[in-house]
Design an enzyme around this catalytic site. Structure first.
Site, PDB file in Angstrom:
ATOM      1  N   HIS A   1       0.799  -1.227   0.000  1.00  0.00           N
ATOM      2  CA  HIS A   1       0.000   0.000   0.000  1.00  0.00           C
ATOM      3  C   HIS A   1       0.839   1.288   0.000  1.00  0.00           C
ATOM      4  O   HIS A   1       0.531   2.238   0.728  1.00  0.00           O
ATOM      5  CB  HIS A   1      -0.958  -0.011   1.198  1.00  0.00           C
ATOM      6  CG  HIS A   1      -2.042  -1.042   1.114  1.00  0.00           C
ATOM      7  ND1 HIS A   1      -2.520  -1.551  -0.071  1.00  0.00           N
ATOM      8  CD2 HIS A   1      -2.754  -1.674   2.100  1.00  0.00           C
ATOM      9  CE1 HIS A   1      -3.479  -2.434   0.182  1.00  0.00           C
ATOM     10  NE2 HIS A   1      -3.634  -2.537   1.475  1.00  0.00           N
TER      11      HIS A   1
ATOM     12  N   HIS B   1      -9.696   2.279  -0.020  1.00  0.00           N
ATOM     13  CA  HIS B   1      -9.654   1.193   0.962  1.00  0.00           C
ATOM     14  C   HIS B   1     -10.762   1.356   2.004  1.00  0.00           C
ATOM     15  O   HIS B   1     -10.519   1.250   3.208  1.00  0.00           O
ATOM     16  CB  HIS B   1      -8.267   1.172   1.609  1.00  0.00           C
ATOM     17  CG  HIS B   1      -7.838  -0.155   2.144  1.00  0.00           C
ATOM     18  ND1 HIS B   1      -8.491  -0.798   3.168  1.00  0.00           N
ATOM     19  CD2 HIS B   1      -6.802  -0.966   1.791  1.00  0.00           C
ATOM     20  CE1 HIS B   1      -7.864  -1.935   3.434  1.00  0.00           C
ATOM     21  NE2 HIS B   1      -6.844  -2.070   2.610  1.00  0.00           N
TER      22      HIS B   1
ATOM     23  N   GLU C   1     -11.359  -3.373  -3.206  1.00  0.00           N
ATOM     24  CA  GLU C   1     -10.415  -2.399  -3.771  1.00  0.00           C
ATOM     25  C   GLU C   1     -10.239  -2.654  -5.259  1.00  0.00           C
ATOM     26  O   GLU C   1      -9.603  -3.629  -5.652  1.00  0.00           O
ATOM     27  CB  GLU C   1      -9.078  -2.526  -3.031  1.00  0.00           C
ATOM     28  CG  GLU C   1      -9.196  -2.357  -1.538  1.00  0.00           C
ATOM     29  CD  GLU C   1      -8.167  -3.175  -0.764  1.00  0.00           C
ATOM     30  OE1 GLU C   1      -6.966  -2.908  -0.903  1.00  0.00           O
ATOM     31  OE2 GLU C   1      -8.574  -4.094  -0.030  1.00  0.00           O
TER      32      GLU C   1
HETATM   33  C1  GLA Z   1      -5.383  -5.153   1.822  1.00  0.00           C
HETATM   34  C2  GLA Z   1      -4.388  -6.230   1.881  1.00  0.00           C
HETATM   35  C3  GLA Z   1      -4.580  -6.931   3.155  1.00  0.00           C
HETATM   36  C4  GLA Z   1      -4.482  -5.977   4.304  1.00  0.00           C
HETATM   37  C5  GLA Z   1      -5.482  -4.951   4.214  1.00  0.00           C
HETATM   38  C6  GLA Z   1      -5.347  -3.968   5.340  1.00  0.00           C
HETATM   39  O1  GLA Z   1      -6.632  -5.633   1.610  1.00  0.00           O
HETATM   40  O2  GLA Z   1      -4.441  -7.122   0.826  1.00  0.00           O
HETATM   41  O3  GLA Z   1      -3.659  -7.924   3.273  1.00  0.00           O
HETATM   42  O4  GLA Z   1      -3.248  -5.363   4.271  1.00  0.00           O
HETATM   43  O5  GLA Z   1      -5.326  -4.317   2.978  1.00  0.00           O
HETATM   44  O6  GLA Z   1      -5.094  -4.514   6.561  1.00  0.00           O
END
Ligand code: GLA
Length: 406
Positions: free
Chosen positions: A161, A235, A371
């Site tokens: 991220h 997100h 997402e």
């Molecule tokens: C995304 C990632 C997950 C986790 C979430 C936040 O969905 O794929 O593994 O990091 O964000 O916790």
């Protein structure tokens, strides 16, 4: 599944005008006439009447960061009384009120009441994630012969991220957006050359629009002065009950016949695997919780659903990616996107240690994220649609959340 007509027609027209109607797998650089964006520089005061709500924008200070940067909160309201509160820190959707089948409004996103809590400890609640949503293996990629090293902020193993201080942790510049049938906020951020290890000055804008069609529309744009990977996403953690219980009873449909399987570190293997006959199959509506604990190896790796589905796309326009129905409230959320993939995450890391808005404890799988994105680790997977943005190109992509109830 369904190609959404009005969007499709509009986008087809745009595509025809700029001559990109041919369907490239990755609709990243669609050009939109600027004229289409009728944004005014300043907020117009609009009369507020709670009995017959009109489009409205209110702004207020929402605290400041540790470095003393002021943060603002935009409260958007559409003509049907839906509201979205969005703050300039992390471009975070702090609250989103939509009606259930009886017209009862509830906040359907997880988050905090106060800025400080977002700053101290947030698993990306409601934020825009960038410069690269999801993982890049070992925090390394090679582009045009140069190897770049990024933070390995995911278990000291992989990049996640956008790094230590991604787009979810910066304060964005803001501008209200007024349209005939929508209100919004345009957020801009300059990610400097070398920030979090990425090449190039990346100018990113994210425009949230709350429309009178009960949609939260997110338009993403970016340009760069050096080639760089870009993969922006939102997100949000959704709970269509209004945060009353976990999301395992929500009924999910995903317009995807394949997904990208991962290794133990949640890095795609590079394969595209058919969902048929597996608990990853949501081509027909199924409860999120129905098969989540059934021992399937991919679900063990993710601690539940935390995977990228390959959307069944026809052409380069908007397609319906997902639909979520919550039977007790009747709320429906449809997700339309231009992106080729969707990371469906079932809130597996929520474990009751976070107390969110109004004192609600966010227990295991209390929210889901959907997402829309390019596939994880694309910079290291030449067979995946490219995420590289080059100087002179424009990154443009749109995702829409559409709300209804029945
Ligand atoms: C995304 C990632 C997950 C986790 C979430 C936040 O969905 O794929 O593994 O990091 O964000 O916790």
């Amino acid at each position: 599944m369904v190609e959404v007509k009005s969007q499709f027609i509009r986008l087809s027209l745009v595509a025809a005008v700029v001559g990109i109607a041919g369907c490239e797998m990755r609709p990243m650089h669609r050009m939109t006439p600027r004229a289409e964006r009728r944004e005014s520089a300043a907020a117009k005061p609009v009369a507020t009447d709670s009995k017959s709500p009109t489009l409205n924008i209110e702004t207020k200070p929402f605290g400041e960061t540790a470095e003393g940067q002021p943060v603002r909160l935009y409260s958007l309201r559409n003509a049907n009384g839906l509201t979205a509160d969005i703050m300039t820190y992390g471009a975070i959707v702090v609250s989103l009120q939509t009606p259930d089948r009886k017209g009862q409004m509830d906040d359907i996103v997880l988050g905090y009441d106060r800025l400080d809590d977002y700053i101290k400890n947030s698993p990306y609640f409601g934020a825009i994630v960038g410069r690269y949503g999801n993982r890049i293996a070992k925090g390394k990629f090679t582009l045009d012969g140069t190897e770049y090293t990024l933070a390995t902020n995911n278990n000291n193993l992989n990049h996640l991220h956008g790094g230590v201080k991604g787009f979810d942790k910066v304060v964005w510049d803001d501008e209200p957006v007024w349209k005939a049938d929508a209100v919004g906020v345009k957020l801009s951020y300059l990610s400097k050359d070398g920030e979090e290890g990425y090449p190039g000055n990346l100018k990113a804008t994210v425009t949230y629009l709350l429309t009178n069609k009960n949609e939260l529309r997110i338009d993403y744009e970016a340009t760069t002065d050096k080639a760089t990977p870009v993969n922006l996403t939102h997100h949000g953690y959704f709970n269509l009950t209004g945060g009353e219980r976990d999301i395992l009873n929500h009924v999910l449909t995903l317009n995807a016949a394949q997904f990208t399987p991962v290794d133990e570190g949640l890095i795609p293997t590079g394969e595209l695997t058919p969902v048929r006959g597996t608990p990853m199959d949501f081509t027909k509506p199924a409860e999120i919780g129905a098969r989540i604990n059934n021992g399937y190896q991919q679900l063990k790796f993710g601690g539940g659903y935390d995977h990228n589905w390959v959307l069944d796309k026809r052409g380069s326009g908007m397609t319906l990616a997902a639909r979520v129905y919550e039977p007790t409230t009747g709320r429906i959320m449809e997700i339309l996107t231009m992106e080729p993939g969707i990371q469906f995450y079932s809130g597996n890391f929520l474990d009751g240690t976070i107390t969110g808005k109004e004192g609600k404890v966010y227990k295991h799988r209390w929210g889901f994220c959907a997402e829309t994105q390019h596939f994880p680790d694309s910079p290291n997977k030449p067979s995946f649609p490219s995420t590289i943005l080059r100087p002179g190109e424009k990154y443009e992509t749109t995702t829409i959340y559409r709300f209804s109830a029945k």
